[in-house]
Write a protein that holds these residues in place. Structure first.
Motif, PDB file in Angstrom:
ATOM      1  N   ASN A 109       0.678  -0.877   0.625  1.00  0.00           N
ATOM      2  CA  ASN A 109      -0.102  -0.125   0.212  1.00  0.00           C
ATOM      3  C   ASN A 109       0.892   0.616   0.037  1.00  0.00           C
ATOM      4  O   ASN A 109       0.286   2.136  -0.115  1.00  0.00           O
ATOM      5  N   ILE A 110       1.992   1.155  -0.006  1.00  0.00           N
ATOM      6  CA  ILE A 110       3.026   2.262   0.549  1.00  0.00           C
ATOM      7  C   ILE A 110       3.514   3.041  -1.030  1.00  0.00           C
ATOM      8  O   ILE A 110       3.736   1.682  -1.585  1.00  0.00           O
ATOM      9  N   ILE A 111       3.361   3.687  -1.872  1.00  0.00           N
ATOM     10  CA  ILE A 111       4.124   3.796  -3.274  1.00  0.00           C
ATOM     11  C   ILE A 111       5.241   4.798  -3.151  1.00  0.00           C
ATOM     12  O   ILE A 111       4.582   6.250  -2.036  1.00  0.00           O
ATOM     13  N   VAL A 112       6.184   5.030  -3.456  1.00  0.00           N
ATOM     14  CA  VAL A 112       6.974   5.770  -3.330  1.00  0.00           C
ATOM     15  C   VAL A 112       7.313   6.280  -4.801  1.00  0.00           C
ATOM     16  O   VAL A 112       6.788   5.507  -5.654  1.00  0.00           O
ATOM     17  N   ARG A 131      -5.876   2.529   6.725  1.00  0.00           N
ATOM     18  CA  ARG A 131      -5.405   2.393   7.694  1.00  0.00           C
ATOM     19  C   ARG A 131      -3.675   2.669   7.744  1.00  0.00           C
ATOM     20  O   ARG A 131      -3.125   2.752   6.665  1.00  0.00           O
ATOM     21  N   PRO A 132      -3.361   2.664   8.735  1.00  0.00           N
ATOM     22  CA  PRO A 132      -2.069   3.599   9.465  1.00  0.00           C
ATOM     23  C   PRO A 132      -1.098   1.815   8.683  1.00  0.00           C
ATOM     24  O   PRO A 132      -1.437   1.043   9.069  1.00  0.00           O
ATOM     25  N   ALA A 133       0.078   2.550   8.703  1.00  0.00           N
ATOM     26  CA  ALA A 133       0.915   1.369   8.496  1.00  0.00           C
ATOM     27  C   ALA A 133       2.195   2.373   8.744  1.00  0.00           C
ATOM     28  O   ALA A 133       2.697   3.720   9.653  1.00  0.00           O
ATOM     29  N   ILE A 134       3.145   0.947   9.640  1.00  0.00           N
ATOM     30  CA  ILE A 134       4.652   1.143   9.651  1.00  0.00           C
ATOM     31  C   ILE A 134       5.566   1.110   8.751  1.00  0.00           C
ATOM     32  O   ILE A 134       5.620   0.211   8.189  1.00  0.00           O
ATOM     33  N   ALA A 135       6.280   1.724   8.743  1.00  0.00           N
ATOM     34  CA  ALA A 135       7.229   1.648   7.201  1.00  0.00           C
ATOM     35  C   ALA A 135       8.622   1.596   7.957  1.00  0.00           C
ATOM     36  O   ALA A 135       9.421   2.853   8.127  1.00  0.00           O
ATOM     37  N   GLN A 136       9.621   1.006   7.577  1.00  0.00           N
ATOM     38  CA  GLN A 136      10.766   0.470   7.697  1.00  0.00           C
ATOM     39  C   GLN A 136      11.854   0.700   6.516  1.00  0.00           C
ATOM     40  O   GLN A 136      11.555  -0.407   5.455  1.00  0.00           O
ATOM     41  N   ALA A 137      12.308   1.288   6.497  1.00  0.00           N
ATOM     42  CA  ALA A 137      13.618   2.279   5.599  1.00  0.00           C
ATOM     43  C   ALA A 137      15.558   1.699   5.286  1.00  0.00           C
ATOM     44  O   ALA A 137      15.427   2.391   7.123  1.00  0.00           O
ATOM     45  N   TRP A 138      15.775   1.135   4.810  1.00  0.00           N
ATOM     46  CA  TRP A 138      16.957   1.080   5.298  1.00  0.00           C
ATOM     47  C   TRP A 138      18.406   0.994   3.955  1.00  0.00           C
ATOM     48  O   TRP A 138      17.369   0.509   2.837  1.00  0.00           O
ATOM     49  N   LEU A 139      19.657   1.060   3.807  1.00  0.00           N
ATOM     50  CA  LEU A 139      19.862   0.730   1.800  1.00  0.00           C
ATOM     51  C   LEU A 139      20.818  -0.617   2.635  1.00  0.00           C
ATOM     52  O   LEU A 139      21.614  -0.722   3.663  1.00  0.00           O
ATOM     53  N   GLU A 189      -0.019   8.055   8.357  1.00  0.00           N
ATOM     54  CA  GLU A 189      -1.439   7.517   8.726  1.00  0.00           C
ATOM     55  C   GLU A 189      -2.485   7.287   7.028  1.00  0.00           C
ATOM     56  O   GLU A 189      -1.764   7.387   6.136  1.00  0.00           O
ATOM     57  N   ALA A 190      -3.237   6.706   7.254  1.00  0.00           N
ATOM     58  CA  ALA A 190      -4.331   5.920   6.002  1.00  0.00           C
ATOM     59  C   ALA A 190      -4.174   7.156   5.248  1.00  0.00           C
ATOM     60  O   ALA A 190      -4.150   8.798   5.691  1.00  0.00           O
ATOM     61  N   LYS A 191      -4.134   7.269   3.860  1.00  0.00           N
ATOM     62  CA  LYS A 191      -3.777   8.529   2.935  1.00  0.00           C
ATOM     63  C   LYS A 191      -2.871   9.535   3.043  1.00  0.00           C
ATOM     64  O   LYS A 191      -3.026  10.400   2.419  1.00  0.00           O
ATOM     65  N   GLY A 192      -1.867   8.937   4.251  1.00  0.00           N
ATOM     66  CA  GLY A 192      -0.939   9.943   4.522  1.00  0.00           C
ATOM     67  C   GLY A 192       0.106   9.888   3.585  1.00  0.00           C
ATOM     68  O   GLY A 192       0.339   9.230   2.832  1.00  0.00           O
ATOM     69  N   GLY A 193       1.701  10.888   4.119  1.00  0.00           N
ATOM     70  CA  GLY A 193       3.000  10.363   3.574  1.00  0.00           C
ATOM     71  C   GLY A 193       3.603  10.825   4.196  1.00  0.00           C
ATOM     72  O   GLY A 193       3.747  11.325   5.807  1.00  0.00           O
ATOM     73  N   GLN A 194       5.165  10.531   4.119  1.00  0.00           N
ATOM     74  CA  GLN A 194       5.950  10.608   5.261  1.00  0.00           C
ATOM     75  C   GLN A 194       7.475  10.923   4.006  1.00  0.00           C
ATOM     76  O   GLN A 194       7.555  10.212   2.575  1.00  0.00           O
ATOM     77  N   VAL A 195       8.212  11.795   4.242  1.00  0.00           N
ATOM     78  CA  VAL A 195       9.210  12.371   3.614  1.00  0.00           C
ATOM     79  C   VAL A 195      10.761  11.556   3.659  1.00  0.00           C
ATOM     80  O   VAL A 195      10.598  11.726   5.301  1.00  0.00           O
ATOM     81  N   LEU A 196      11.325  10.724   3.795  1.00  0.00           N
ATOM     82  CA  LEU A 196      12.717  10.270   3.933  1.00  0.00           C
ATOM     83  C   LEU A 196      13.786  10.758   3.088  1.00  0.00           C
ATOM     84  O   LEU A 196      13.576  11.520   2.219  1.00  0.00           O
ATOM     85  N   ILE A 246       4.554  -2.760   6.660  1.00  0.00           N
ATOM     86  CA  ILE A 246       3.692  -2.798   7.652  1.00  0.00           C
ATOM     87  C   ILE A 246       2.310  -2.818   8.313  1.00  0.00           C
ATOM     88  O   ILE A 246       2.501  -1.412   8.766  1.00  0.00           O
ATOM     89  N   PRO A 247       1.885  -3.272   7.046  1.00  0.00           N
ATOM     90  CA  PRO A 247      -0.080  -2.725   7.666  1.00  0.00           C
ATOM     91  C   PRO A 247      -0.022  -2.744   9.400  1.00  0.00           C
ATOM     92  O   PRO A 247       0.238  -3.831   9.883  1.00  0.00           O
ATOM     93  N   ALA A 248      -0.754  -1.721   9.206  1.00  0.00           N
ATOM     94  CA  ALA A 248      -1.135  -2.244  11.202  1.00  0.00           C
ATOM     95  C   ALA A 248      -2.598  -2.775  11.282  1.00  0.00           C
ATOM     96  O   ALA A 248      -3.765  -2.690  10.501  1.00  0.00           O
ATOM     97  N   LEU A 249      -3.736  -3.052  12.179  1.00  0.00           N
ATOM     98  CA  LEU A 249      -4.347  -4.051  12.964  1.00  0.00           C
ATOM     99  C   LEU A 249      -5.360  -3.525  12.805  1.00  0.00           C
ATOM    100  O   LEU A 249      -5.154  -2.133  13.282  1.00  0.00           O
ATOM    101  N   SER A 250      -6.492  -3.512  11.939  1.00  0.00           N
ATOM    102  CA  SER A 250      -7.768  -3.152  12.491  1.00  0.00           C
ATOM    103  C   SER A 250      -8.044  -3.211  13.998  1.00  0.00           C
ATOM    104  O   SER A 250      -7.883  -4.571  14.181  1.00  0.00           O
ATOM    105  N   LYS A 251      -9.356  -3.078  14.559  1.00  0.00           N
ATOM    106  CA  LYS A 251      -9.348  -3.394  15.868  1.00  0.00           C
ATOM    107  C   LYS A 251     -10.311  -5.040  15.171  1.00  0.00           C
ATOM    108  O   LYS A 251     -10.489  -5.251  16.107  1.00  0.00           O
TER     109      LYS A 251
END
Length: 232
Positions: free
Chosen positions: A20-23, A47-55, A81-88, A113-118
């Motif tokens: 679900n994460i588009i780069v 839904r929110p997601a956790i993103a881990q980034a590394w080289l 966050e859902a429909k949100g963004g993050q800059v690396l 890493i997608p978050a679990l819904s309730k």
């Protein structure tokens, strides 16, 4: 008893795109005159997601905890966050460790890493998939010239159905197709050739010395570009 299974596709999903994460790119170039570059991530899910980034240095199975590169990624782990963004932000920390006469290659990894819904959190058995994407990350020192000239410096040396490609440029060249009519491909795989190195392809037919062939390659934006080269 509720069992939650978190499955990281760290070692299995080597080149797939994040779920679900588009780069904002298919490859990333770090110019030698820049202090840092940025990579935009967008979460298209509801839904929110956790993103881990590394080289990494080229080994997709190496653990992020043991990898050492001259770059720093901020933030290495983030909640999007859902429909949100993050800059690396990727910053070069040790320029002395990199050659100045050619490009150098690393791989940028994004683990989604997608978050679990309730609702899912109440299920007895939950299978949660963490999907990894892996992108080319190239450091380009200043003063190398233009990457478009790299294909023109390729030397094609045929030997039966084998074709050796000598890259005499300081740039990485990714060859996607070799043809004589700009239609049917003579090769069955894509080939990335490092600067000042030689790689060999098996073709479906032999090429003749002096023959003009069309080589398709990927430019900095991931677009497929055609150029003609004469066989030696």
């Amino acid at each position: 008893m509720k069992i939650t299974i978190l499955f990281f596709s760290l070692f299995f999903s080597l080149c797939s795109f994040a779920n679900n994460i588009i780069v904002n790119g298919t490859r990333f170039i770090y110019p030698g005159n820049e202090k840092e570059i940025t990579v935009q991530m967008t979460n298209t899910a509801d839904r929110p997601a956790i993103a881990q980034a590394w080289l990494d240095n080229g080994d997709p199975n190496e653990s992020p905890d043991t990898i050492k590169t001259p770059f720093q990624i901020t933030p290495p782990i983030s909640r999007i966050e859902a429909k949100g963004g993050q800059v690396l932000r990727i910053k070069l920390m040790n320029k002395q460790a990199i050659p100045t006469d050619r490009e150098s290659l690393w791989w940028l990894n994004i683990l989604d890493i997608p978050a679990l819904s309730k609702k899912e959190g109440k299920d007895e058995n939950v299978l949660q998939l963490a999907i990894r994407s892996r992108f080319k990350f190239i450091y380009r020192p200043t003063g190398l010239g233009t990457p478009e000239s790299a294909v023109e410096k390729l030397s094609l040396i045929p030997k039966g159905n084998q074709l050796s490609i000598d890259n005499k440029s300081p740039f990485y060249v990714t060859v996607t197709k070799i043809s004589t009519d700009n239609k049917g491909a003579l090769n069955d795989k894509t080939l990335m050739i490092a600067p000042y190195s030689v790689e060999t392809l098996t073709l479906s037919k032999a090429l003749k010395s002096g023959e003009v062939v069309t080589i398709n390659y990927l430019n900095d934006y991931g677009a497929d570009v055609a150029n003609t080269v004469k066989v030696k």
